[in-house]
Design an enzyme around this catalytic site. Structure first.
Site, mmCIF file in Angstrom:
data_model
loop_
_atom_site.group_PDB
_atom_site.id
_atom_site.type_symbol
_atom_site.label_atom_id
_atom_site.label_comp_id
_atom_site.label_asym_id
_atom_site.label_seq_id
_atom_site.Cartn_x
_atom_site.Cartn_y
_atom_site.Cartn_z
ATOM 1 N N HIS A 190 1.049 15.225 -26.719
ATOM 2 C CA HIS A 190 1.016 13.863 -26.176
ATOM 3 C C HIS A 190 -0.192 13.057 -26.643
ATOM 4 O O HIS A 190 -0.092 11.843 -26.797
ATOM 5 C CB HIS A 190 1.053 13.894 -24.645
ATOM 6 N N GLU A 247 -3.549 17.142 -11.736
ATOM 7 C CA GLU A 247 -3.981 17.464 -13.101
ATOM 8 C C GLU A 247 -5.482 17.730 -13.205
ATOM 9 O O GLU A 247 -6.188 17.123 -14.003
ATOM 10 C CB GLU A 247 -3.568 16.360 -14.086
ATOM 11 N N GLU A 282 10.637 17.104 -25.007
ATOM 12 C CA GLU A 282 9.971 17.539 -23.770
ATOM 13 C C GLU A 282 10.555 18.874 -23.287
ATOM 14 O O GLU A 282 9.863 19.662 -22.651
ATOM 15 C CB GLU A 282 10.092 16.469 -22.673
ATOM 16 N N ARG A 340 -1.884 21.450 -15.140
ATOM 17 C CA ARG A 340 -0.918 20.381 -15.409
ATOM 18 C C ARG A 340 -1.164 19.716 -16.757
ATOM 19 O O ARG A 340 -0.237 19.196 -17.375
ATOM 20 C CB ARG A 340 -0.927 19.347 -14.277
ATOM 21 N N ARG A 373 0.806 -1.239 0.000
ATOM 22 C CA ARG A 373 0.000 0.000 0.000
ATOM 23 C C ARG A 373 0.831 1.276 0.000
ATOM 24 O O ARG A 373 0.365 2.349 0.357
ATOM 25 C CB ARG A 373 -0.987 0.024 1.173
ATOM 26 N N LYS A 426 3.918 11.218 -11.439
ATOM 27 C CA LYS A 426 3.078 10.336 -12.268
ATOM 28 C C LYS A 426 3.821 9.025 -12.460
ATOM 29 O O LYS A 426 4.974 9.011 -12.898
ATOM 30 C CB LYS A 426 2.816 10.967 -13.635
ATOM 31 N N HIS A 452 9.122 7.713 -27.265
ATOM 32 C CA HIS A 452 8.089 8.604 -26.731
ATOM 33 C C HIS A 452 8.337 10.054 -27.173
ATOM 34 O O HIS A 452 7.421 10.728 -27.667
ATOM 35 C CB HIS A 452 8.077 8.504 -25.203
ATOM 36 N N HIS A 458 0.664 9.777 -28.198
ATOM 37 C CA HIS A 458 0.276 8.484 -27.627
ATOM 38 C C HIS A 458 -0.409 7.620 -28.681
ATOM 39 O O HIS A 458 -0.255 6.393 -28.691
ATOM 40 C CB HIS A 458 -0.660 8.686 -26.427
ATOM 41 N N ASN A 517 0.994 18.140 -21.406
ATOM 42 C CA ASN A 517 0.739 17.092 -22.392
ATOM 43 C C ASN A 517 0.685 17.616 -23.817
ATOM 44 O O ASN A 517 0.100 16.973 -24.697
ATOM 45 C CB ASN A 517 -0.570 16.375 -22.064
ATOM 46 N N LYS A 561 8.431 22.609 -14.579
ATOM 47 C CA LYS A 561 7.583 21.486 -14.176
ATOM 48 C C LYS A 561 7.225 21.581 -12.696
ATOM 49 O O LYS A 561 6.072 21.332 -12.301
ATOM 50 C CB LYS A 561 8.257 20.148 -14.486
HETATM 51 P P1 NAD Z 1 13.586 4.825 -21.552
HETATM 52 O O1 NAD Z 1 13.379 4.730 -20.127
HETATM 53 O O2 NAD Z 1 13.144 3.707 -22.418
HETATM 54 O O3 NAD Z 1 15.140 5.090 -21.815
HETATM 55 C C1 NAD Z 1 15.589 5.232 -23.126
HETATM 56 C C2 NAD Z 1 16.737 4.272 -23.453
HETATM 57 O O4 NAD Z 1 17.946 4.774 -22.887
HETATM 58 C C3 NAD Z 1 16.572 2.866 -22.895
HETATM 59 O O5 NAD Z 1 17.080 1.946 -23.821
HETATM 60 C C4 NAD Z 1 17.448 2.895 -21.651
HETATM 61 O O6 NAD Z 1 17.895 1.623 -21.288
HETATM 62 C C5 NAD Z 1 18.574 3.756 -22.109
HETATM 63 N N1 NAD Z 1 19.303 4.481 -21.091
HETATM 64 C C6 NAD Z 1 18.807 5.081 -19.986
HETATM 65 N N2 NAD Z 1 19.766 5.791 -19.394
HETATM 66 C C7 NAD Z 1 20.901 5.616 -20.110
HETATM 67 C C8 NAD Z 1 22.218 6.115 -20.004
HETATM 68 N N3 NAD Z 1 22.562 6.985 -19.070
HETATM 69 N N4 NAD Z 1 23.130 5.718 -20.909
HETATM 70 C C9 NAD Z 1 22.774 4.863 -21.912
HETATM 71 N N5 NAD Z 1 21.544 4.386 -22.083
HETATM 72 C C10 NAD Z 1 20.616 4.772 -21.195
HETATM 73 O O7 NAD Z 1 12.901 6.147 -22.161
HETATM 74 P P2 NAD Z 1 12.785 7.638 -21.653
HETATM 75 O O8 NAD Z 1 12.783 8.460 -22.874
HETATM 76 O O9 NAD Z 1 13.738 7.933 -20.578
HETATM 77 O O10 NAD Z 1 11.331 7.665 -20.995
HETATM 78 C C11 NAD Z 1 10.176 7.448 -21.771
HETATM 79 C C12 NAD Z 1 9.083 6.963 -20.853
HETATM 80 O O11 NAD Z 1 8.803 7.981 -19.897
HETATM 81 C C13 NAD Z 1 7.783 6.662 -21.570
HETATM 82 O O12 NAD Z 1 7.270 5.455 -21.101
HETATM 83 C C14 NAD Z 1 6.875 7.810 -21.166
HETATM 84 O O13 NAD Z 1 5.527 7.459 -21.160
HETATM 85 C C15 NAD Z 1 7.380 8.132 -19.805
HETATM 86 N N6 NAD Z 1 7.102 9.502 -19.355
HETATM 87 C C16 NAD Z 1 6.577 9.644 -18.120
HETATM 88 C C17 NAD Z 1 6.332 10.908 -17.626
HETATM 89 C C18 NAD Z 1 5.823 11.073 -16.224
HETATM 90 O O14 NAD Z 1 5.474 12.192 -15.837
HETATM 91 N N7 NAD Z 1 5.794 10.029 -15.427
HETATM 92 C C19 NAD Z 1 6.631 12.046 -18.407
HETATM 93 C C20 NAD Z 1 7.175 11.854 -19.670
HETATM 94 C C21 NAD Z 1 7.412 10.564 -20.130
HETATM 95 N N1 GLY Z 2 4.495 14.559 -18.318
HETATM 96 C C1 GLY Z 2 3.258 15.160 -17.957
HETATM 97 C C2 GLY Z 2 3.061 15.342 -16.503
HETATM 98 O O1 GLY Z 2 3.889 14.996 -15.690
HETATM 99 O O2 GLY Z 2 2.055 15.831 -16.106
#
Ligand code: NAD
Ligand code: GLY
Length: 361
Positions: A247, A236, A184, A240, A120, A142, A264, A251, A244, A226
């Site tokens: 997005h 949101e 972003e 907030r 939890r 998030k 992404h 998406h 997006n 942010k």
């Molecule tokens: P990811 O986590 O897939 O990382 C991208 C690639 O880089 C992967 O292959 C990873 O293994 C590699 N990698 C990571 N760090 C590295 C480093 N220092 N050196 C070499 N390789 C490295 O992708 P991302 O772009 O970091 O994140 C995308 C994800 O984030 C999506 O799922 C998206 O929906 C999510 N997201 C979430 C929020 C939120 O607010 N929670 C906001 C934006 C995006």
């Molecule tokens: N990436 C959008 C949010 O965190 O709200």
């Protein structure tokens, strides 16, 4: 080291940004509720950073469980989440065990959702290692996973206790991933920070060349934007949603092509071009504004057109968006450069026309 704060009263937390912070394990240890942690990482990041980080934490007396997941957006699902729970339970992780995400946004979202739900809810720390995660996903709480029918559809808000962004980790990031993170970064300039947009136009090549000073500035400015938005609207219910931009279209690209096909950030970039085109059709942006946005995205090496899925398919996928209210699609558009707006004024025909205008083939 630069430090910002996400101001959420008793749940406020620091974002530390700087080169070499991964070695400063005392910064992490200071936030542990007990000397117990589970580090969630993936098969790509673990060989680069996990051993040294774990060793240093163990030397501070922290008992550790390491959980190494397969790499890729296609693994951001129930199966992988359940694997995290298996490992936490097998290792008798407790309520005071802090889950630490060491990796990009996929790891952060998965580990964060595990932290929100394991017993939890347990403490959580974000150590983002991609540009995208350092400027966006690690901040704001998030967390979640994808569903085959929609991106990030299952999840929870669960704030970390600390975000530690080591800019040195960006040295090993593939070029394509660095560019995806810039989508972003550009977003903040477009929705609420025109001076930052102008700075990006002047400095995009420095960012692509991984100039540490420029990257640190861009990360700090992005996180400041942010943090302000999250402090104002954590769940949101209003402003907030502007984070997006691009997005909803993006998406649809990610889900429509299959997760992992487009990154992404790439999908967000093409979605941003679509949102700009729709804003122009509503009379909010000029053609020159749209060209300016496309030019910056293009210079960042990002796509400004989406795959030809067919506008109807886009609409079908976009109908599952979390911003849909009373069955009506709401999109983040641009009233002008530097000012985003959530709008439901565009009809399906206009949305389709904007998509068609920004699709290949
Ligand atoms: P990811 O986590 O897939 O990382 C991208 C690639 O880089 C992967 O292959 C990873 O293994 C590699 N990698 C990571 N760090 C590295 C480093 N220092 N050196 C070499 N390789 C490295 O992708 P991302 O772009 O970091 O994140 C995308 C994800 O984030 C999506 O799922 C998206 O929906 C999510 N997201 C979430 C929020 C939120 O607010 N929670 C906001 C934006 C995006
Ligand atoms: N990436 C959008 C949010 O965190 O709200």
């Amino acid at each position: 080291m630069r430090t910002l704060t996400v101001a959420l009263d008793a749940r406020s937390y620091p974002i530390h940004i700087g080169e070499g912070l991964l070695a400063r394990t005392e910064l992490v240890a200071a936030h542990l509720k007990a000397p117990l942690a589970a580090i969630v990482c993936n098969e790509t990041v673990a060989p680069l950073y996990l051993a040294d980080f774990s060793k240093a934490l163990r030397e501070l007396g922290v008992g550790l469980t390491e959980i190494v997941l397969p790499d890729g957006e296609e693994h951001k699902n129930w199966r992988t989440l359940n694997h995290i729970f298996d490992r936490l339970l097998e290792n008798r992780c407790e309520r005071a065990t802090t889950i630490i995400a060491l990796g990009g946004g996929v790891i952060g979202d998965l580990a964060g959702f595990a932290a929100a739900t394991y017993q939890r809810g347990v403490p959580f720390i974000q150590i983002p290692t991609t540009l995208l995660a350092q400027v966006d996903s690690s901040v704001g709480g998030k967390t979640g996973i994808n569903h085959p029918l929609g991106k990030n559809m299952i999840g929870a808000f669960w704030q970390p206790l600390l975000v530690l962004a080591d800019t040195a980790t960006l040295k090993t990031l593939p070029d394509r991933e660095l560019r995806a993170g810039l989508a972003e970064v550009i977003k903040y300039g477009l929705i609420r920070d025109l001076p930052f947009l102008e700075w990006l136009e002047a400095n995009i090549e420095r960012l692509l060349a991984r100039d540490n000073e420029a990257l640190t500035y861009a990360i700090e400015r992005s996180c400041a934007n942010k943090a302000e938005v999250v402090a104002e609207d954590e769940r949101e219910s209003g402003v907030r949603a502007l984070l997006n931009l691009g997005h909803t279209f993006g998406h649809a690209i990610e889900a429509g092509l299959g997760y992992g096909e487009w990154l992404h950030g790439e999908a967000v970039a093409a979605g941003t071009a679509m949102a700009a085109e729709l804003s122009r059709r509503l009379g909010w942006l000029t053609e020159a504004d749209c060209r300016r946005i496309a030019a910056l995205l293009g210079r960042a090496g990002l796509p400004t057109a989406g795959p030809a899925l067919g506008a109807e398919r886009y609409l079908e996928l976009m109908a599952l968006d979390k911003k849909v209210a009373a069955g009506k699609l709401r999109l983040v558009l641009l009233r002008r450069l530097g000012e985003g707006a959530l709008s439901d004024t565009a009809g399906s025909a206009e949305v389709c026309a904007a998509i068609e205008a920004c699709c290949h083939g």
